[in-house]
Design an enzyme around this catalytic site. Structure first.
Site, PDB file in Angstrom:
ATOM      1  N   ILE A  38       0.976  -1.256   0.063  1.00 41.04           N
ATOM      2  CA  ILE A  38      -0.055  -0.058   0.059  1.00 41.04           C
ATOM      3  C   ILE A  38       0.797   1.159  -0.083  1.00 41.04           C
ATOM      4  O   ILE A  38       0.283   2.347  -0.279  1.00 41.04           O
ATOM      5  CB  ILE A  38      -0.923   0.007   1.211  1.00 41.04           C
ATOM      6  CG1 ILE A  38      -0.339  -0.252   2.422  1.00 41.04           C
ATOM      7  CG2 ILE A  38      -1.923  -1.133   1.131  1.00 41.04           C
ATOM      8  CD1 ILE A  38      -1.022   0.143   3.674  1.00 41.04           C
TER       9      ILE A  38
ATOM     10  N   ALA B 148       5.350   2.439  -0.552  1.00 35.38           N
ATOM     11  CA  ALA B 148       6.734   1.854  -0.880  1.00 35.38           C
ATOM     12  C   ALA B 148       7.623   2.990  -0.641  1.00 35.38           C
ATOM     13  O   ALA B 148       7.542   4.038  -1.261  1.00 35.38           O
ATOM     14  CB  ALA B 148       7.044   1.426  -2.363  1.00 35.38           C
ATOM     15  N   ALA B 149       8.306   3.072   0.485  1.00 31.26           N
ATOM     16  CA  ALA B 149       9.119   4.153   1.150  1.00 31.26           C
ATOM     17  C   ALA B 149      10.583   3.972   0.772  1.00 31.26           C
ATOM     18  O   ALA B 149      10.898   3.167  -0.185  1.00 31.26           O
ATOM     19  CB  ALA B 149       8.657   4.562   2.480  1.00 31.26           C
ATOM     20  N   SER B 150      11.289   5.066   1.359  1.00 32.46           N
ATOM     21  CA  SER B 150      12.834   4.748   0.933  1.00 32.46           C
ATOM     22  C   SER B 150      13.435   3.753   1.732  1.00 32.46           C
ATOM     23  O   SER B 150      14.412   3.015   1.151  1.00 32.46           O
ATOM     24  CB  SER B 150      13.283   6.525   1.729  1.00 32.46           C
ATOM     25  OG  SER B 150      13.317   6.404   3.117  1.00 32.46           O
TER      26      SER B 150
ATOM     27  N   ALA C   9      11.549   0.760   2.983  1.00 33.86           N
ATOM     28  CA  ALA C   9      10.806  -0.277   3.479  1.00 33.86           C
ATOM     29  C   ALA C   9       9.298  -0.389   2.645  1.00 33.86           C
ATOM     30  O   ALA C   9       8.997   0.843   2.181  1.00 33.86           O
ATOM     31  CB  ALA C   9      10.345  -0.548   4.829  1.00 33.86           C
ATOM     32  N   GLN C  10       8.558  -1.415   2.475  1.00 29.88           N
ATOM     33  CA  GLN C  10       7.446  -1.316   1.959  1.00 29.88           C
ATOM     34  C   GLN C  10       6.437  -1.552   3.062  1.00 29.88           C
ATOM     35  O   GLN C  10       6.577  -2.287   3.957  1.00 29.88           O
ATOM     36  CB  GLN C  10       7.288  -2.442   1.065  1.00 29.88           C
ATOM     37  CG  GLN C  10       8.153  -2.138  -0.419  1.00 29.88           C
ATOM     38  CD  GLN C  10       8.065  -3.545  -1.277  1.00 29.88           C
ATOM     39  OE1 GLN C  10       7.529  -3.426  -2.185  1.00 29.88           O
ATOM     40  NE2 GLN C  10       8.845  -4.667  -0.861  1.00 29.88           N
ATOM     41  N   VAL C  11       5.083  -1.384   2.864  1.00 29.64           N
ATOM     42  CA  VAL C  11       4.270  -1.442   3.848  1.00 29.64           C
ATOM     43  C   VAL C  11       3.008  -2.378   3.245  1.00 29.64           C
ATOM     44  O   VAL C  11       2.509  -1.935   2.174  1.00 29.64           O
ATOM     45  CB  VAL C  11       3.609   0.043   4.332  1.00 29.64           C
ATOM     46  CG1 VAL C  11       2.473  -0.367   5.619  1.00 29.64           C
ATOM     47  CG2 VAL C  11       4.680   0.871   4.957  1.00 29.64           C
TER      48      VAL C  11
ATOM     49  N   ASP D 213      11.055  13.422  10.429  1.00 31.93           N
ATOM     50  CA  ASP D 213      10.658  13.245   9.116  1.00 31.93           C
ATOM     51  C   ASP D 213       9.012  13.160   8.812  1.00 31.93           C
ATOM     52  O   ASP D 213       8.379  12.540   8.492  1.00 31.93           O
ATOM     53  CB  ASP D 213      11.189  11.680   8.612  1.00 31.93           C
ATOM     54  CG  ASP D 213      11.018  11.776   7.191  1.00 31.93           C
ATOM     55  OD1 ASP D 213      11.284  12.411   6.796  1.00 31.93           O
ATOM     56  OD2 ASP D 213      11.128  10.417   6.967  1.00 31.93           O
TER      57      ASP D 213
END
Length: 578
Positions: A191, A193-195, A197-199, A345
């Site tokens: 849902i 995709a960050a720097s 990790a993925q969630v 952040d």
């Protein structure tokens, strides 16, 4: 005759004896050359085969480290090419064009867009820390061109996703089980995709809906290499463009970034944040499921909310944008000026808004990996500094900036607050700040009209002064405590969000009210100290009210005099006050 025949025989014998010798010599040379080629071929084949055989029989973690090393070289070369291309593009595209011409502005915008696209492609291709740096650029909307901001906004929550097989492998390494065994259901489409990790959305065995944050499997292996690469690139930038020397920033952030890779630390940060902000009922932090959390996997309750920057959706949900901005500012002011434990952040992808049962807005804080903890003395000095800025108290600004190690107080306060600070009441000979900013800034902000009226010589003189101001600004940042770098990132990010909301609230005053009270907040503060904080805030509010009242009375008096024909038209000034 005899002698002649004998000579011929001897010559024949010698010839026959020499023939085998010549043949042997030829065979020997050929054999040597063949052997030499075989030897080198064997060595080359061995050099290829041995590492290949080792790689094939190595376990998954060992193979991953090899891939990370090889890919690291690729990331470095890619970044080097992008950096060189950007630098060359600016030089080539803008060469021999008058900086004051319309053509220059048009070409500059095109170059900005090309550069932003290249940076975005590089961040997405390299991933990891490069995306983190790209997110940091988005929060600098007071410095960077609009083309950069519009292009790089996608890095806030839309980064490259990884394969499903990687997820299963990581869960086996962390828990000894596949993710499908640990959860009742697990949606393998991320849902977010960050720097780092993925969630994913999942359900626990008891049916509770959760958000599962899964770190990219190779991130910790590549961390040191990426840091070294970025350091080298910053070194090259400082060499090519001495005025943009930022390698000292990364030096101070290394340890903090390393902590962000530990999701156990992130879980504890979230719980501490929830506890310290418990006095604000409209702030919520998702609960952590510790039995499904490890160093590289974080499981929290799933929150269905609206992204704080999605103003249209917030309005459709019946939420007040002004209220959201107000609560957002108060939330982070509480951290900066009171608790000293600050979310570093807070970009829009990490802040959700949902409606409470009362119908008002609730701020949901996500992603607690990157935090900064302010020492009490730094926090108190920052409290006093901010209050002095709002009150335009130059003596206070100078004193409290010095407590933070900065002597160039006025420029520093302008950087902290992102607003123009008027000249001090005492004489300032040769003050380039007043000369430059006084021309182009007024109570409403930048005024570009003055620049167009200047001659070429005047503009060149201003550019030189602005370069000097830039150097002074960088010196101030180097002199201040390193902990303030991430604090200023927080302040700039929140300012950017409220600016996108339409600047509906007085951010400076709201933060100053919190700062005035925060000076008296210490761990285990007594009732007297808290009462003193409330009293100081009352005095601060009263002073602001009295200053505004005096201004209103003055201008209303001038309006009355105008009606009586005793003063010039002051309508414009009255509108400013109102």
């Amino acid at each position: 005759m005899f002698t002649s025949l004998k000579g011929i025989k001897i010559a024949k014998v010698i010839y026959l004896q020499n023939q085998p010798i010549r043949k042997c010599t030829t065979l020997s040379n050929t054999s040597f050359k063949t052997t030499s080629k075989k030897k080198w071929g064997l060595l080359f084949a061995t050099a290829i085969a041995v590492p290949g055989i080792w790689y094939i029989q190595a376990d998954n973690q060992q193979q991953r480290k090899v891939r990370v090393t090889v890919q690291g070289i690729g990331r470095f070369l890619r970044s080097l090419v992008i950096g060189t291309t950007i630098s060359t593009d600016y030089w080539w595209s803008l060469r021999n064009i008058d900086e004051d011409s319309i053509q220059y502005q048009q070409e500059l915008k095109k170059t900005h867009q090309r550069t932003a696209n290249r940076i975005l492609d590089g961040c997405l291709s390299n991933g990891g820390l490069y995306i983190k740096l790209g997110q940091g650029l988005v929060s600098m909307n007071h410095i960077l061109p609009k083309e950069y901001l519009d292009t790089l906004k996608v890095l806030q929550d839309k980064c490259l996703a990884r394969g499903v097989s990687e997820i299963g492998q990581l869960f086996h390494e962390e828990f000894g089980k596949d993710h499908k065994e640990l959860f009742k259901s697990f949606d393998e489409e991320p849902i977010a995709a960050a720097s780092l990790a993925q969630v994913f959305r999942a359900k626990c065995q008891d049916g509770k809906e959760v958000a599962v944050k899964v770190q990219y499997i190779d991130l910790q292996d590549r961390f040191n290499g990426d840091i070294a690469t970025i350091e080298i690139l910053l070194e090259l930038i400082s060499w090519m463009h001495p005025k943009f020397e930022f390698k000292w920033v990364l030096k101070d952030l290394k340890e903090t970034l390393c902590k962000e890779l530990d999701f156990l630390n992130e879980g504890h940060n979230g719980e501490r944040c929830a506890k310290e902000l418990s006095s604000l009922p409209y702030v919520y932090v998702p609960k952590v499921f510790w039995d499904l959390t490890s160093k590289r996997v974080l499981t929290t309750e799933f929150i269905d909310g609206i992204k704080v920057s999605d103003t249209s959706s917030l309005e459709k949900a019946g939420l007040s944008i002004k209220e959201v901005s107000h609560k957002l500012i108060e939330t982070f002011a509480e951290q900066i000026f009171h608790t000293g434990f600050v979310h570093a952040d807070p970009h829009p992808g990490n802040i959700l808004v949902r409606k409470r049962k009362k119908g008002d807005a609730e701020i949901v804080l996500l992603d607690h990996g990157l935090y900064e903890e302010l020492p009490s003395n730094v926090r108190k000095s920052l409290c006093r500094l901010w209050s002095s800025i709002v009150l335009n108290d130059h003596a206070g600004m100078k004193r409290h900036a010095a407590e933070l190690g900065v002597n160039d107080y006025r420029l520093f306060c302008m950087a902290v607050s992102q607003r123009y600070i008027s000249a001090p009441p005492w004489p300032t000979d040769g003050d380039s700040i007043s000369q430059v900013f006084g021309m182009f800034y007024d109570h409403k902000g930048p005024n570009a009209g003055e620049w167009q009226k200047m001659t070429t010589e005047q503009r060149q003189a201003i550019r030189i002064q602005m370069e000097e101001i830039h150097e002074r600004m960088m010196s101030s940042f180097r002199a201040m405590p390193s902990q303030l770098m991430l604090i200023f990132r927080n302040i700039n990010t929140v300012r950017a969000i409220t600016k996108d909301h339409g600047s509906l609230v007085d951010r400076y005053t709201l933060m100053a009210r919190s700062a005035t009270r925060g000076f008296f907040i210490v761990p285990g503060a007594s009732f007297r100290q808290r009462l003193q904080g409330v009293w100081q805030q009352f005095l601060f509010d009263w002073r602001l009210w009295w200053d505004k009242t005096q201004m209103r009375l003055t201008f209303w008096g001038l309006r009355v005099l105008f009606w009586l024909g005793r003063a010039p038209d002051m309508t414009v000034l009255v509108q400013i006050v109102e």
